[in-house]
Structure formats: structure tokens, C-alpha cells
Design a protein around this motif. Structure first.
Motif, mmCIF file in Angstrom:
data_model
loop_
_atom_site.group_PDB
_atom_site.id
_atom_site.type_symbol
_atom_site.label_atom_id
_atom_site.label_comp_id
_atom_site.label_asym_id
_atom_site.label_seq_id
_atom_site.Cartn_x
_atom_site.Cartn_y
_atom_site.Cartn_z
ATOM 1 N N PHE A 4 0.831 -1.213 0.000
ATOM 2 C CA PHE A 4 0.000 0.000 0.000
ATOM 3 C C PHE A 4 0.866 1.264 0.000
ATOM 4 O O PHE A 4 0.377 2.341 -0.338
ATOM 5 C CB PHE A 4 -0.924 0.021 1.228
ATOM 6 N N GLY A 5 2.126 1.160 0.394
ATOM 7 C CA GLY A 5 3.028 2.317 0.416
ATOM 8 C C GLY A 5 2.625 3.324 1.484
ATOM 9 O O GLY A 5 1.848 3.030 2.394
ATOM 10 N N GLY A 6 3.182 4.533 1.347
ATOM 11 C CA GLY A 6 2.850 5.621 2.268
ATOM 12 C C GLY A 6 3.874 5.835 3.365
ATOM 13 O O GLY A 6 3.808 6.837 4.073
ATOM 14 N N ASN A 7 4.837 4.904 3.497
ATOM 15 C CA ASN A 7 5.803 5.011 4.601
ATOM 16 C C ASN A 7 6.571 6.330 4.582
ATOM 17 O O ASN A 7 6.938 6.848 5.621
ATOM 18 C CB ASN A 7 6.817 3.860 4.553
ATOM 19 N N ASP A 8 6.845 6.845 3.376
ATOM 20 C CA ASP A 8 7.650 8.069 3.275
ATOM 21 C C ASP A 8 6.814 9.329 3.085
ATOM 22 O O ASP A 8 7.366 10.413 2.904
ATOM 23 C CB ASP A 8 8.661 7.928 2.121
ATOM 24 N N ASP A 9 5.508 9.160 3.126
ATOM 25 C CA ASP A 9 4.603 10.301 3.031
ATOM 26 C C ASP A 9 4.960 11.292 4.164
ATOM 27 O O ASP A 9 5.133 10.891 5.321
ATOM 28 C CB ASP A 9 3.184 9.740 3.208
ATOM 29 N N SER A 10 5.047 12.582 3.824
ATOM 30 C CA SER A 10 5.553 13.528 4.832
ATOM 31 C C SER A 10 4.586 13.665 6.013
ATOM 32 O O SER A 10 5.024 13.788 7.165
ATOM 33 C CB SER A 10 5.864 14.886 4.199
ATOM 34 N N ALA A 11 3.277 13.599 5.748
ATOM 35 C CA ALA A 11 2.319 13.692 6.870
ATOM 36 C C ALA A 11 2.457 12.457 7.771
ATOM 37 O O ALA A 11 2.377 12.554 9.000
ATOM 38 C CB ALA A 11 0.900 13.810 6.336
ATOM 39 N N TYR A 12 2.670 11.291 7.138
ATOM 40 C CA TYR A 12 2.835 10.075 7.958
ATOM 41 C C TYR A 12 4.129 10.141 8.766
ATOM 42 O O TYR A 12 4.159 9.759 9.941
ATOM 43 C CB TYR A 12 2.821 8.817 7.075
ATOM 44 N N ARG A 13 5.178 10.655 8.151
ATOM 45 C CA ARG A 13 6.458 10.780 8.873
ATOM 46 C C ARG A 13 6.358 11.727 10.068
ATOM 47 O O ARG A 13 7.110 11.611 11.022
ATOM 48 C CB ARG A 13 7.555 11.251 7.911
ATOM 49 N N ARG A 14 5.416 12.674 9.985
ATOM 50 C CA ARG A 14 5.237 13.548 11.153
ATOM 51 C C ARG A 14 4.597 12.774 12.310
ATOM 52 O O ARG A 14 4.860 13.042 13.473
ATOM 53 C CB ARG A 14 4.393 14.783 10.793
ATOM 54 N N LEU A 15 3.765 11.781 11.962
ATOM 55 C CA LEU A 15 3.198 10.926 13.020
ATOM 56 C C LEU A 15 4.250 9.953 13.545
ATOM 57 O O LEU A 15 4.333 9.690 14.741
ATOM 58 C CB LEU A 15 2.023 10.099 12.473
ATOM 59 N N ASN A 16 5.001 9.385 12.612
ATOM 60 C CA ASN A 16 5.972 8.341 12.963
ATOM 61 C C ASN A 16 7.240 8.589 12.149
ATOM 62 O O ASN A 16 7.286 8.255 10.957
ATOM 63 C CB ASN A 16 5.366 6.964 12.643
ATOM 64 N N PRO A 17 8.254 9.164 12.777
ATOM 65 C CA PRO A 17 9.459 9.540 12.026
ATOM 66 C C PRO A 17 10.199 8.350 11.414
ATOM 67 O O PRO A 17 11.015 8.533 10.515
ATOM 68 C CB PRO A 17 10.324 10.257 13.072
ATOM 69 N N MET A 18 9.893 7.136 11.879
ATOM 70 C CA MET A 18 10.529 5.946 11.314
ATOM 71 C C MET A 18 9.832 5.481 10.035
ATOM 72 O O MET A 18 10.375 4.673 9.279
ATOM 73 C CB MET A 18 10.517 4.798 12.325
ATOM 74 N N GLY A 19 8.594 5.916 9.842
ATOM 75 C CA GLY A 19 7.840 5.477 8.654
ATOM 76 C C GLY A 19 7.375 4.032 8.742
ATOM 77 O O GLY A 19 6.905 3.463 7.750
ATOM 78 N N THR A 20 7.497 3.437 9.925
ATOM 79 C CA THR A 20 7.129 2.020 10.080
ATOM 80 C C THR A 20 5.668 1.883 10.510
ATOM 81 O O THR A 20 4.972 2.861 10.737
ATOM 82 C CB THR A 20 8.020 1.360 11.157
ATOM 83 N N LEU A 21 5.233 0.643 10.656
ATOM 84 C CA LEU A 21 3.885 0.292 11.082
ATOM 85 C C LEU A 21 3.990 -0.585 12.334
ATOM 86 O O LEU A 21 4.932 -1.379 12.413
ATOM 87 C CB LEU A 21 3.178 -0.531 9.998
ATOM 88 N N PRO A 22 3.055 -0.488 13.187
ATOM 89 C CA PRO A 22 1.867 0.354 13.195
ATOM 90 C C PRO A 22 2.125 1.706 13.867
ATOM 91 O O PRO A 22 3.115 1.878 14.578
ATOM 92 C CB PRO A 22 0.893 -0.464 14.052
ATOM 93 N N THR A 23 1.163 2.623 13.644
ATOM 94 C CA THR A 23 1.083 3.882 14.388
ATOM 95 C C THR A 23 -0.367 4.031 14.808
ATOM 96 O O THR A 23 -1.267 3.735 14.015
ATOM 97 C CB THR A 23 1.467 5.065 13.479
ATOM 98 N N ILE A 24 -0.577 4.471 16.043
ATOM 99 C CA ILE A 24 -1.964 4.743 16.459
ATOM 100 C C ILE A 24 -2.127 6.230 16.754
ATOM 101 O O ILE A 24 -1.165 6.901 17.165
ATOM 102 C CB ILE A 24 -2.408 3.915 17.694
ATOM 103 N N VAL A 25 -3.352 6.723 16.509
ATOM 104 C CA VAL A 25 -3.686 8.113 16.828
ATOM 105 C C VAL A 25 -5.031 8.114 17.553
ATOM 106 O O VAL A 25 -6.018 7.561 17.052
ATOM 107 C CB VAL A 25 -3.766 8.989 15.556
ATOM 108 N N GLU A 26 -5.028 8.711 18.748
ATOM 109 C CA GLU A 26 -6.265 8.842 19.533
ATOM 110 C C GLU A 26 -7.027 10.103 19.107
ATOM 111 O O GLU A 26 -6.446 10.998 18.479
ATOM 112 C CB GLU A 26 -5.919 8.947 21.027
ATOM 113 N N ASP A 27 -8.295 10.197 19.509
ATOM 114 C CA ASP A 27 -9.120 11.365 19.171
ATOM 115 C C ASP A 27 -8.498 12.680 19.642
ATOM 116 O O ASP A 27 -8.654 13.713 19.007
ATOM 117 C CB ASP A 27 -10.512 11.240 19.817
ATOM 118 N N ASP A 28 -7.797 12.632 20.777
ATOM 119 C CA ASP A 28 -7.203 13.878 21.297
ATOM 120 C C ASP A 28 -5.835 14.166 20.670
ATOM 121 O O ASP A 28 -5.144 15.095 21.080
ATOM 122 C CB ASP A 28 -7.080 13.823 22.824
ATOM 123 N N GLY A 29 -5.453 13.380 19.680
ATOM 124 C CA GLY A 29 -4.205 13.620 18.968
ATOM 125 C C GLY A 29 -3.024 12.821 19.508
ATOM 126 O O GLY A 29 -1.947 12.802 18.883
#
Ligand SMILES: N[C@@H](CCC(=O)N[C@@H](CS)C(=O)NCC(=O)O)C(=O)O
Length: 209
Positions: free
Chosen positions: A36-61
Motif C-alpha cells: 500500500f506504500g505511504g511510509n515516506d509520506d511527509s504527513a505520515y512521517r510527522r506521526l511516525n518519524p521511522m515510517g514504520t507500522l503500526p502507528t496509532i492516533v487517539e481522538d485527542d491527537g
């Protein structure tokens, strides 16, 4: 609603999904990484600087990556006194087995996945599989002795301690060539197979990208 980024068959995503299933947490999983790709997407890298999986995001950020800490966080938040032991010593014991599994069992999974599913056939290395299997078998000797007098890794009750080892053990049972017998591990695996969340999130996925 809890958001989980990661393709369903990533071994580290599997751990988190099994935990989410055990706890009955409402969630949305987004296919990400691998094919599916997306690991190097800049918005994703802001969530997870490693670009790996998984990452979780709660409602409060609140954002968290690294599957072990994610399982600990969700277990403590939604399953304190059950999935997450509520004494300091009990919790440390569970965390010990989680870290032990990631350090000592995960290597076989990586070698098996690449050499059985991902690499083109001409690049697959059967010696690497045999070496990884031999090392993992020694680790399963340790686990087998530990499980001789308890139903689950931390005693009579299923806890988060079982999640990393249990998720990798399905792959071990299915894929290990000439797998040596480990009767206590096999009995524990049968107990895990009786859990609906294990069947849904661990047993139903095919390793790969
Ligand atoms: N230690 C990290 C490892 C994360 C990791 O390497 N995840 C794999 C998937 S299981 C990954 O991101 N692979 C790249 C990909 O699938 O695109 C964790 O436990 O979360």
C-alpha cells in the motif's frame, strides 16, 4: 475513534490488532505500508518519524508507534487488572516476556517472511531459513520450560505478555521446517486458538507485504 495505521498482515500490526480485538476497542484501521506504500509520506512521517507500522492516533491527537508500547498502552488504558496486570511486579513480568519475544522470536519471522513470501524465488535462501529456525527452536525450548507449569506466560490468566509471542507462534507452527516438538508451547497455542480475536487477527492473515 482510535485510528490504526498499518497493513493487516504486518507482524507488528497483527500484535496491535489482536490486542484491540481482545479489548473490543472501536477503531478504524488504515491499510498502509508494504504494497500500500505511504511510509515516506511527509504527513505520515510527522506521526511516525521511522515510517514504520503500526502507528496509532487517539481522538485527542495522542500518537504512538512501536508495537510493544502500543500494546502496553492500550492494555493499561482498557484492560487494567486483566490484560495488563495491575501490580508493579506483575506488569514488569508481563513486559519482560513482551520484550523477550520481540528480541528473540521476531528474527525468525523476518527471515521466514522474506525468504518464503517476499523475495523472488531465485533469491530465497534456504540456509538462512534453517539458521533462523535452529535459533528460534532454542528459544522455544526456553518457552516450553516456562510453560510447563502455567497456562499462559504470566500464570493462569491470559495477559498482554502472551500477545507478541503468541502472534509469532502461529507463524512458527505454520511455517517452521522440521519443527521440533514443544508440548507445552503446543498446548498454549491450542488455548490461544480458542480465542476469537486470535483467529480473526492472527490466524487469518498471510505473511508478506
Ligand atoms: N519495532 C517496530 C518495528 C516496526 C516495523 O518494522 N514494522 C514493519 C511492518 S510489521 C514495517 O513497517 N515494514 C515496512 C512496511 O511494511 O512497509 C514495532 O514493533 O512497531
Amino acid at each position: 475513534m482510535l485510528k490504526i495505521w498499518g497493513r493487516a498482515n504486518g507482524s507488528n500490526v497483527v500484535k496491535v490488532m489482536w490486542c484491540v480485538g481482545e479489548l473490543g476497542i472501536e477503531h478504524e484501521r488504515i491499510d498502509w505500508g508494504g504494497r500500500f506504500g505511504g511510509n515516506d509520506d511527509s504527513a505520515y512521517r510527522r506521526l511516525n518519524p521511522m515510517g514504520t507500522l503500526p502507528t496509532i492516533v487517539e481522538d485527542d491527537g495522542f500518537t504512538l508507534w512501536e508495537s510493544g508500547p502500543v500494546v502496553r498502552y492500550l492494555s493499561a488504558k482498557h484492560g487494567l487488572g486483566a490484560l495488563c496486570p495491575d501490580s508493579g511486579q506483575g506488569r514488569a513480568e508481563a513486559e519482560k516476556w513482551m520484550d523477550w519475544s520481540s528480541l528473540n522470536l521476531h528474527p525468525f519471522n523476518r527471515v521466514f517472511t522474506f525468504n518464503m513470501f517476499i523475495l523472488p524465488p531465485e533469491e530465497r535462501d534456504s540456509d538462512a531459513i534453517a539458521t533462523a529456525a535452529a535459533r528460534a527452536a532454542e528459544m522455544y525450548d526456553v518457552l516450553d520450560r516456562h510453560l510447563a507449569d502455567r497456562a499462559y506466560l504470566c500464570g493462569d490468566q491470559f495477559t498482554m505478555a502472551d500477545i507478541p509471542a503468541g502472534s509469532l507462534t502461529h507463524r512458527w507452527m505454520e511455517l517452521a521446517p522440521e519443527r521440533p516438538s514443544h508440548p507445552n508451547v503446543e498446548a498454549w497455542y491450542e488455548r490461544l486458538k480458542a480465542r476469537p480475536a486470535y483467529r480473526e487477527h492472527v490466524m487469518s492473515v498471510t505473511p508478506g507485504h
